[in-house]
Design a protein around this motif. Structure first.
Motif, PDB file in Angstrom:
ATOM      1  N   GLY A   2       8.849  13.127   6.132  1.00  0.00           N
ATOM      2  CA  GLY A   2       7.929  14.264   6.123  1.00  0.00           C
ATOM      3  C   GLY A   2       8.249  15.253   5.022  1.00  0.00           C
ATOM      4  N   ALA A   3       9.554  15.528   4.817  1.00  0.00           N
ATOM      5  CA  ALA A   3       9.961  16.461   3.760  1.00  0.00           C
ATOM      6  C   ALA A   3       9.615  15.909   2.384  1.00  0.00           C
ATOM      7  CB  ALA A   3      11.459  16.734   3.858  1.00  0.00           C
ATOM      8  N   ILE A   4       9.849  14.616   2.195  1.00  0.00           N
ATOM      9  CA  ILE A   4       9.509  13.994   0.905  1.00  0.00           C
ATOM     10  C   ILE A   4       8.009  14.047   0.678  1.00  0.00           C
ATOM     11  CG2 ILE A   4       9.475  11.801  -0.353  1.00  0.00           C
ATOM     12  CD1 ILE A   4      12.128  11.135   1.049  1.00  0.00           C
ATOM     13  N   LEU A   5       7.238  13.724   1.700  1.00  0.00           N
ATOM     14  CA  LEU A   5       5.779  13.768   1.580  1.00  0.00           C
ATOM     15  C   LEU A   5       5.308  15.168   1.213  1.00  0.00           C
ATOM     16  CD1 LEU A   5       2.987  12.484   1.958  1.00  0.00           C
ATOM     17  CD2 LEU A   5       3.159  13.016   4.404  1.00  0.00           C
ATOM     18  N   ILE A 167      -8.561  14.400   4.870  1.00  0.00           N
ATOM     19  CA  ILE A 167      -8.344  13.684   3.619  1.00  0.00           C
ATOM     20  C   ILE A 167      -6.917  13.167   3.526  1.00  0.00           C
ATOM     21  CG2 ILE A 167      -7.715  15.678   2.201  1.00  0.00           C
ATOM     22  CD1 ILE A 167      -9.876  12.616   1.220  1.00  0.00           C
ATOM     23  N   SER A 168      -5.961  13.841   4.175  1.00  0.00           N
ATOM     24  CA  SER A 168      -4.580  13.357   4.183  1.00  0.00           C
ATOM     25  C   SER A 168      -4.487  12.006   4.882  1.00  0.00           C
ATOM     26  CB  SER A 168      -3.655  14.364   4.878  1.00  0.00           C
ATOM     27  OG  SER A 168      -3.593  15.576   4.172  1.00  0.00           O
ATOM     28  N   TYR A 169      -5.131  11.904   6.048  1.00  0.00           N
ATOM     29  CA  TYR A 169      -5.100  10.635   6.772  1.00  0.00           C
ATOM     30  C   TYR A 169      -5.689   9.512   5.910  1.00  0.00           C
ATOM     31  CZ  TYR A 169      -4.540  13.730  10.844  1.00  0.00           C
ATOM     32  OH  TYR A 169      -4.104  14.684  11.733  1.00  0.00           O
ATOM     33  N   GLU A 170      -6.803   9.787   5.262  1.00  0.00           N
ATOM     34  CA  GLU A 170      -7.494   8.753   4.508  1.00  0.00           C
ATOM     35  C   GLU A 170      -6.748   8.373   3.226  1.00  0.00           C
ATOM     36  OE1 GLU A 170     -11.603   9.761   3.921  1.00  0.00           O
ATOM     37  OE2 GLU A 170     -11.894  10.251   6.042  1.00  0.00           O
ATOM     38  N   ARG A 171      -6.260   9.384   2.500  1.00  0.00           N
ATOM     39  CA  ARG A 171      -5.576   9.085   1.242  1.00  0.00           C
ATOM     40  C   ARG A 171      -4.253   8.361   1.490  1.00  0.00           C
ATOM     41  NH1 ARG A 171      -7.805  12.024  -3.172  1.00  0.00           N
ATOM     42  NH2 ARG A 171      -6.306  10.932  -4.476  1.00  0.00           N
ATOM     43  N   ARG A 174      -5.001   4.788   2.532  1.00  0.00           N
ATOM     44  CA  ARG A 174      -5.401   3.942   1.398  1.00  0.00           C
ATOM     45  C   ARG A 174      -4.206   3.618   0.517  1.00  0.00           C
ATOM     46  NH1 ARG A 174      -8.053   5.524  -3.689  1.00  0.00           N
ATOM     47  NH2 ARG A 174      -8.969   3.661  -4.616  1.00  0.00           N
ATOM     48  N   GLY A 175      -3.349   4.625   0.262  1.00  0.00           N
ATOM     49  CA  GLY A 175      -2.208   4.415  -0.612  1.00  0.00           C
ATOM     50  C   GLY A 175      -1.158   3.494  -0.004  1.00  0.00           C
ATOM     51  N   ALA A 176      -0.968   3.596   1.312  1.00  0.00           N
ATOM     52  CA  ALA A 176       0.041   2.784   1.990  1.00  0.00           C
ATOM     53  C   ALA A 176      -0.527   1.484   2.557  1.00  0.00           C
ATOM     54  CB  ALA A 176       0.682   3.591   3.114  1.00  0.00           C
ATOM     55  N   HIS A 177      -1.843   1.290   2.394  1.00  0.00           N
ATOM     56  CA  HIS A 177      -2.514   0.081   2.898  1.00  0.00           C
ATOM     57  C   HIS A 177      -2.358  -0.065   4.406  1.00  0.00           C
ATOM     58  CE1 HIS A 177      -3.044  -1.131  -1.286  1.00  0.00           C
ATOM     59  NE2 HIS A 177      -1.736  -0.955  -1.475  1.00  0.00           N
ATOM     60  N   THR A 178      -2.364   1.064   5.092  1.00  0.00           N
ATOM     61  CA  THR A 178      -2.237   1.046   6.551  1.00  0.00           C
ATOM     62  C   THR A 178      -3.538   1.441   7.240  1.00  0.00           C
ATOM     63  OG1 THR A 178      -1.490   3.350   6.567  1.00  0.00           O
ATOM     64  CG2 THR A 178       0.206   1.636   6.436  1.00  0.00           C
ATOM     65  N   GLY A 179      -4.453   2.060   6.498  1.00  0.00           N
ATOM     66  CA  GLY A 179      -5.651   2.597   7.104  1.00  0.00           C
ATOM     67  C   GLY A 179      -5.413   3.990   7.660  1.00  0.00           C
ATOM     68  N   ALA A 180      -6.469   4.768   7.769  1.00  0.00           N
ATOM     69  CA  ALA A 180      -6.347   6.154   8.235  1.00  0.00           C
ATOM     70  C   ALA A 180      -5.905   6.234   9.686  1.00  0.00           C
ATOM     71  CB  ALA A 180      -7.678   6.880   8.055  1.00  0.00           C
ATOM     72  N   LEU A 181      -6.260   5.225  10.501  1.00  0.00           N
ATOM     73  CA  LEU A 181      -5.936   5.272  11.921  1.00  0.00           C
ATOM     74  C   LEU A 181      -4.434   5.360  12.155  1.00  0.00           C
ATOM     75  CD1 LEU A 181      -6.881   5.170  14.852  1.00  0.00           C
ATOM     76  CD2 LEU A 181      -6.813   2.662  14.711  1.00  0.00           C
ATOM     77  N   PHE A 182      -3.647   4.674  11.333  1.00  0.00           N
ATOM     78  CA  PHE A 182      -2.191   4.739  11.490  1.00  0.00           C
ATOM     79  C   PHE A 182      -1.686   6.163  11.368  1.00  0.00           C
ATOM     80  CE2 PHE A 182       1.988   5.000   9.489  1.00  0.00           C
ATOM     81  CZ  PHE A 182       2.767   4.285  10.391  1.00  0.00           C
ATOM     82  N   TRP A 183      -2.203   6.905  10.385  1.00  0.00           N
ATOM     83  CA  TRP A 183      -1.728   8.269  10.145  1.00  0.00           C
ATOM     84  C   TRP A 183      -2.289   9.256  11.156  1.00  0.00           C
ATOM     85  CZ3 TRP A 183       2.328   8.788   7.154  1.00  0.00           C
ATOM     86  CH2 TRP A 183       2.596   7.752   6.235  1.00  0.00           C
ATOM     87  N   ARG A 184      -3.376   8.901  11.806  1.00  0.00           N
ATOM     88  CA  ARG A 184      -3.899   9.744  12.883  1.00  0.00           C
ATOM     89  C   ARG A 184      -3.125   9.535  14.184  1.00  0.00           C
ATOM     90  NH1 ARG A 184      -8.965  11.894  11.785  1.00  0.00           N
ATOM     91  NH2 ARG A 184     -10.030  11.020   9.968  1.00  0.00           N
ATOM     92  N   THR A 185      -2.375   8.434  14.271  1.00  0.00           N
ATOM     93  CA  THR A 185      -1.695   8.086  15.515  1.00  0.00           C
ATOM     94  C   THR A 185      -0.181   7.937  15.288  1.00  0.00           C
ATOM     95  OG1 THR A 185      -2.245   5.751  15.090  1.00  0.00           O
ATOM     96  CG2 THR A 185      -3.740   7.001  16.512  1.00  0.00           C
ATOM     97  N   LEU A 186       0.274   6.729  14.997  1.00  0.00           N
ATOM     98  CA  LEU A 186       1.713   6.474  14.895  1.00  0.00           C
ATOM     99  C   LEU A 186       2.376   7.244  13.755  1.00  0.00           C
ATOM    100  CD1 LEU A 186       1.782   2.603  15.538  1.00  0.00           C
ATOM    101  CD2 LEU A 186       2.265   4.448  17.151  1.00  0.00           C
ATOM    102  N   ILE A 190       4.931  12.220  11.026  1.00  0.00           N
ATOM    103  CA  ILE A 190       5.401  12.435   9.652  1.00  0.00           C
ATOM    104  C   ILE A 190       4.578  13.542   8.995  1.00  0.00           C
ATOM    105  CG2 ILE A 190       5.680  11.363   7.380  1.00  0.00           C
ATOM    106  CD1 ILE A 190       6.031   8.684   8.815  1.00  0.00           C
ATOM    107  N   ILE A 191       3.265  13.473   9.180  1.00  0.00           N
ATOM    108  CA  ILE A 191       2.393  14.496   8.599  1.00  0.00           C
ATOM    109  C   ILE A 191       2.653  15.853   9.241  1.00  0.00           C
ATOM    110  CG2 ILE A 191      -0.006  15.255   8.393  1.00  0.00           C
ATOM    111  CD1 ILE A 191      -0.826  12.397   7.953  1.00  0.00           C
ATOM    112  N   GLU A 192       2.821  15.874  10.552  1.00  0.00           N
ATOM    113  CA  GLU A 192       3.053  17.145  11.236  1.00  0.00           C
ATOM    114  C   GLU A 192       4.371  17.773  10.779  1.00  0.00           C
ATOM    115  OE1 GLU A 192       0.822  18.694  12.991  1.00  0.00           O
ATOM    116  OE2 GLU A 192      -0.527  16.986  12.700  1.00  0.00           O
ATOM    117  N   PHE A 193       5.393  16.942  10.553  1.00  0.00           N
ATOM    118  CA  PHE A 193       6.651  17.505  10.062  1.00  0.00           C
ATOM    119  C   PHE A 193       6.479  18.017   8.639  1.00  0.00           C
ATOM    120  CE2 PHE A 193      10.753  17.562   8.000  1.00  0.00           C
ATOM    121  CZ  PHE A 193      11.541  18.201   8.941  1.00  0.00           C
ATOM    122  N   ALA A 194       5.706  17.304   7.817  1.00  0.00           N
ATOM    123  CA  ALA A 194       5.454  17.762   6.442  1.00  0.00           C
ATOM    124  C   ALA A 194       4.765  19.122   6.457  1.00  0.00           C
ATOM    125  CB  ALA A 194       4.603  16.735   5.698  1.00  0.00           C
ATOM    126  N   ILE A 195       3.826  19.301   7.379  1.00  0.00           N
ATOM    127  CA  ILE A 195       3.125  20.582   7.504  1.00  0.00           C
ATOM    128  C   ILE A 195       4.084  21.673   7.948  1.00  0.00           C
ATOM    129  CG2 ILE A 195       1.389  21.801   8.872  1.00  0.00           C
ATOM    130  CD1 ILE A 195      -0.267  19.183   8.800  1.00  0.00           C
TER     131      ILE A 195
END
Length: 287
Positions: A2-5, A167-171, A174-186, A190-195
């Motif tokens: 999260g810190a790196i992101l 846009i964070s979930y989607e970008r 796309r960049g990690a080839h996981t799909g936005a759903l992964f970043w909205r869930t599992l 990581i995103i919440e810690f980055a915030i």
């Protein structure tokens, strides 16, 4: 992670301004004048820009905002269509971009006030209507600037995102080839810690980069532009924004246009629509 992101998202690559000689030569061919100008941001950062005055000014002006990791030179191609109509043009480097100060980019949280200060400055040089044209990140910043910049008579924005989270979930997907759903869930922790990291270390709440909330609290006439081939910021973002501000927004979907390509795919129509939108919302008669 999260810190790196957070650090990668805030401390962006600063693209060198490059050789401005070709642009200055183009300005001379239009018999316009170009001036290096600056204003101080609320946090003391020195913001840099070019101010271009046409040969026969009509008293109106346009602020042109570039996209992420770009600079004023990258957005300068839009100048001619306004200068030929008598509009003065302001080309700022966004904070932490080009030659402007600021150590981090905040996607509109701080930049919205920067735009407000530029609009105030413009009124001392062009007393008529002030307009805004933004692309990608510049489009999202422009939308967020509307509630705090009553000087804006109208805006046109291409490829804006709806919210920083969306846009964070989607970008990332796309960049990690996981799909936005992964970043909205599992991947969401990581995103919440980055915030949280960004808030604690820099005092910036990135979820406040929220064009949706801005268009609902502002009444600035806004032309939303999106390409149906845009995979960087898909057109559903502009469609969602238009649903929220239908009373004062219009949406133009450009067939065949990828990210930021509306003016390339439909050059003449782009110019006619944008300038027509501005001219139909002129609340401050030119001198």
């Amino acid at each position: 992670m999260g810190a790196i992101l957070a650090e990668v998202s805030l401390r962006l690559y600063r693209r060198p301004l490059g050789d401005p000689a070709p642009y200055r030569a183009a300005i001379q061919r239009l018999h316009a004048t170009i001036e290096d100008v600056s204003v101080a941001a609320a946090d003391g950062a020195s913001l840099k820009a070019w101010f271009v005055q046409p040969e026969h000014p009509n008293g109106r002006s346009v602020v042109i905002l570039h996209g992420v990791t770009d600079n004023r030179l990258g957005a300068s191609g839009f100048s001619a269509m306004f200068l030929n109509k008598g509009y003065a043009v302001l080309l700022p480097d966004s904070r932490a971009h080009g030659l402007s100060g600021g150590s981090i980019a905040t996607y509109g949280v701080l930049e919205r006030e920067d735009v407000h200060r530029w609009a105030q400055w413009l009124r001392t040089r062009a007393p008529g209507c002030t307009y805004l044209l933004g692309e990608s990140m510049g489009a999202a910043i422009g939308l967020q600037a509307e509630p705090v910049t009553p000087q804006l008579c109208a805006a046109a924005v291409e490829s804006p995102y709806s919210t920083f989270r969306a846009i964070s979930y989607e970008r990332l997907g796309r960049g990690a080839h996981t799909g936005a759903l992964f970043w909205r869930t599992l991947g969401r922790p990581i995103i919440e810690f980055a915030i949280l990291y960004t808030q604690l270390r820099y005092g910036v709440q990135l979820p406040n980069a929220n064009p949706e909330a801005a268009v609902m609290s502002a009444a600035t006439p806004t032309l939303l532009i999106a390409g149906d081939k845009d995979v960087d910021i898909p057109m559903h973002h502009a469609q969602e924004l238009e649903r929220l501000c239908a009373s004062h927004c219009a949406l133009w979907i450009v067939p065949g246009a990828a990210h930021g390509e509306a003016s390339l795919v439909a050059h003449a129509e782009f110019e006619n629509r944008v300038i027509g939108w501005f001219e139909s919302h002129d609340d401050a008669p030119a001198p």
